[in-house]
Motif scaffolding. Structure first.
Motif, mmCIF file in Angstrom:
data_model
loop_
_atom_site.group_PDB
_atom_site.id
_atom_site.type_symbol
_atom_site.label_atom_id
_atom_site.label_comp_id
_atom_site.label_asym_id
_atom_site.label_seq_id
_atom_site.Cartn_x
_atom_site.Cartn_y
_atom_site.Cartn_z
ATOM 1 N N ARG A 1 0.880 -1.156 -0.045
ATOM 2 C CA ARG A 1 0.269 0.070 -0.076
ATOM 3 C C ARG A 1 0.689 1.211 -0.023
ATOM 4 N N HIS A 2 0.384 2.164 -0.496
ATOM 5 C CA HIS A 2 1.072 3.490 -0.554
ATOM 6 C C HIS A 2 0.037 4.600 -0.175
ATOM 7 N N VAL A 3 0.696 5.409 1.046
ATOM 8 C CA VAL A 3 -0.077 6.446 1.629
ATOM 9 C C VAL A 3 0.537 7.786 1.122
ATOM 10 N N LEU A 4 -0.471 8.465 0.595
ATOM 11 C CA LEU A 4 -0.041 9.868 0.155
ATOM 12 C C LEU A 4 -0.593 10.977 1.261
ATOM 13 N N VAL A 5 0.026 11.762 1.976
ATOM 14 C CA VAL A 5 -0.367 12.553 2.957
ATOM 15 C C VAL A 5 -0.737 14.115 2.202
ATOM 16 N N LEU A 6 -2.096 14.535 2.460
ATOM 17 C CA LEU A 6 -2.317 15.781 1.802
ATOM 18 C C LEU A 6 -2.870 16.740 2.912
ATOM 19 N N PRO A 7 -2.917 17.976 2.544
ATOM 20 C CA PRO A 7 -3.253 19.041 3.635
ATOM 21 C C PRO A 7 -4.454 19.212 3.904
ATOM 22 N N ASP A 8 -5.533 19.161 2.781
ATOM 23 C CA ASP A 8 -6.891 19.036 3.083
ATOM 24 C C ASP A 8 -7.794 18.286 2.265
ATOM 25 N N ARG A 9 -9.166 18.270 2.605
ATOM 26 C CA ARG A 9 -10.034 17.351 1.842
ATOM 27 C C ARG A 9 -10.036 17.664 0.236
ATOM 28 N N GLU A 10 -10.129 18.821 -0.032
ATOM 29 C CA GLU A 10 -10.151 19.243 -1.395
ATOM 30 C C GLU A 10 -8.928 18.681 -2.254
ATOM 31 N N ALA A 11 -7.587 18.640 -1.817
ATOM 32 C CA ALA A 11 -6.285 18.207 -2.372
ATOM 33 C C ALA A 11 -6.606 16.492 -2.471
ATOM 34 N N ALA A 12 -7.193 16.024 -1.388
ATOM 35 C CA ALA A 12 -7.176 14.447 -1.468
ATOM 36 C C ALA A 12 -8.349 14.142 -2.445
ATOM 37 N N ASP A 13 -9.318 14.929 -2.676
ATOM 38 C CA ASP A 13 -10.354 14.705 -3.624
ATOM 39 C C ASP A 13 -9.544 14.619 -5.191
ATOM 40 N N GLU A 14 -8.990 15.781 -5.468
ATOM 41 C CA GLU A 14 -8.256 15.941 -6.675
ATOM 42 C C GLU A 14 -7.222 15.104 -6.933
ATOM 43 N N VAL B 1 -8.894 9.081 3.522
ATOM 44 C CA VAL B 1 -9.252 8.648 4.776
ATOM 45 C C VAL B 1 -8.910 10.113 5.784
ATOM 46 N N ARG B 2 -9.574 10.827 6.526
ATOM 47 C CA ARG B 2 -9.301 11.781 7.389
ATOM 48 C C ARG B 2 -8.447 11.195 8.884
ATOM 49 N N ASP B 3 -7.490 11.982 8.652
ATOM 50 C CA ASP B 3 -6.341 11.539 9.997
ATOM 51 C C ASP B 3 -6.216 12.792 10.768
ATOM 52 N N ALA B 4 -7.013 12.603 12.222
ATOM 53 C CA ALA B 4 -6.841 13.668 12.763
ATOM 54 C C ALA B 4 -5.587 13.800 13.361
ATOM 55 N N LEU B 5 -5.041 14.851 13.747
ATOM 56 C CA LEU B 5 -3.807 15.036 14.510
ATOM 57 C C LEU B 5 -3.955 14.603 15.823
ATOM 58 N N ALA B 6 -2.877 14.029 16.562
ATOM 59 C CA ALA B 6 -2.966 13.790 17.922
ATOM 60 C C ALA B 6 -3.760 14.970 19.046
ATOM 61 N N GLY B 7 -4.667 14.675 19.571
ATOM 62 C CA GLY B 7 -5.275 15.853 20.480
ATOM 63 C C GLY B 7 -5.977 16.768 19.877
ATOM 64 N N GLU C 1 -9.967 21.312 10.741
ATOM 65 C CA GLU C 1 -8.764 22.025 10.073
ATOM 66 C C GLU C 1 -7.413 21.641 10.471
ATOM 67 N N ASP C 2 -7.421 20.922 11.567
ATOM 68 C CA ASP C 2 -6.184 20.333 12.015
ATOM 69 C C ASP C 2 -6.067 18.819 11.945
ATOM 70 N N ALA C 3 -6.360 18.421 10.486
ATOM 71 C CA ALA C 3 -6.474 17.080 10.261
ATOM 72 C C ALA C 3 -5.665 17.003 8.870
ATOM 73 N N GLN C 4 -5.129 15.839 8.614
ATOM 74 C CA GLN C 4 -4.535 15.556 7.364
ATOM 75 C C GLN C 4 -5.225 14.690 6.627
ATOM 76 N N TRP C 5 -5.117 14.695 5.264
ATOM 77 C CA TRP C 5 -5.992 13.614 4.625
ATOM 78 C C TRP C 5 -5.089 12.601 3.865
ATOM 79 N N LEU C 6 -5.491 11.400 4.137
ATOM 80 C CA LEU C 6 -4.480 10.536 3.499
ATOM 81 C C LEU C 6 -5.148 9.702 2.155
ATOM 82 N N VAL C 7 -4.737 9.639 1.159
ATOM 83 C CA VAL C 7 -5.016 8.750 0.026
ATOM 84 C C VAL C 7 -4.444 7.499 0.106
#
Length: 81
Positions: free
Chosen positions: A5-18, A36-42, A47-53
């Protein structure tokens, strides 16, 4: 068959969708990537989430360097397994 599996980490939902849509077009994927939405710890704020593809690459045909470059187009990166 392997379970690569490859996981791309993107800054927001729009970027992940595109990026997910463009991945299929550019790399000719057999399977649609998962977003997949990856909430940052705590953090609870969206807006404090990363989005994974997440891409499954059972045939191990996707080039890691090409995926690194691709993710960079959306200010993201590819996570090392």
């Amino acid at each position: 068959m392997s379970d690569v599996r490859h996981v791309l980490v993107l800054p927001d939902r729009e970027a992940a969708d595109e990026a997910a849509q463009a991945l299929g077009e550019r790399f000719g994927l057999d399977e649609e990537p998962r977003i997949v939405r990856d909430a940052l710890a705590g953090e609870d704020d969206a807006e404090d989430a990363q989005w994974l593809v997440v891409l499954t690459d059972a045939e191990e045909r996707l080039d890691a360097a090409a995926l690194d470059s691709f993710a960079g187009e959306w200010d993201g990166w590819r996570e090392e397994p």
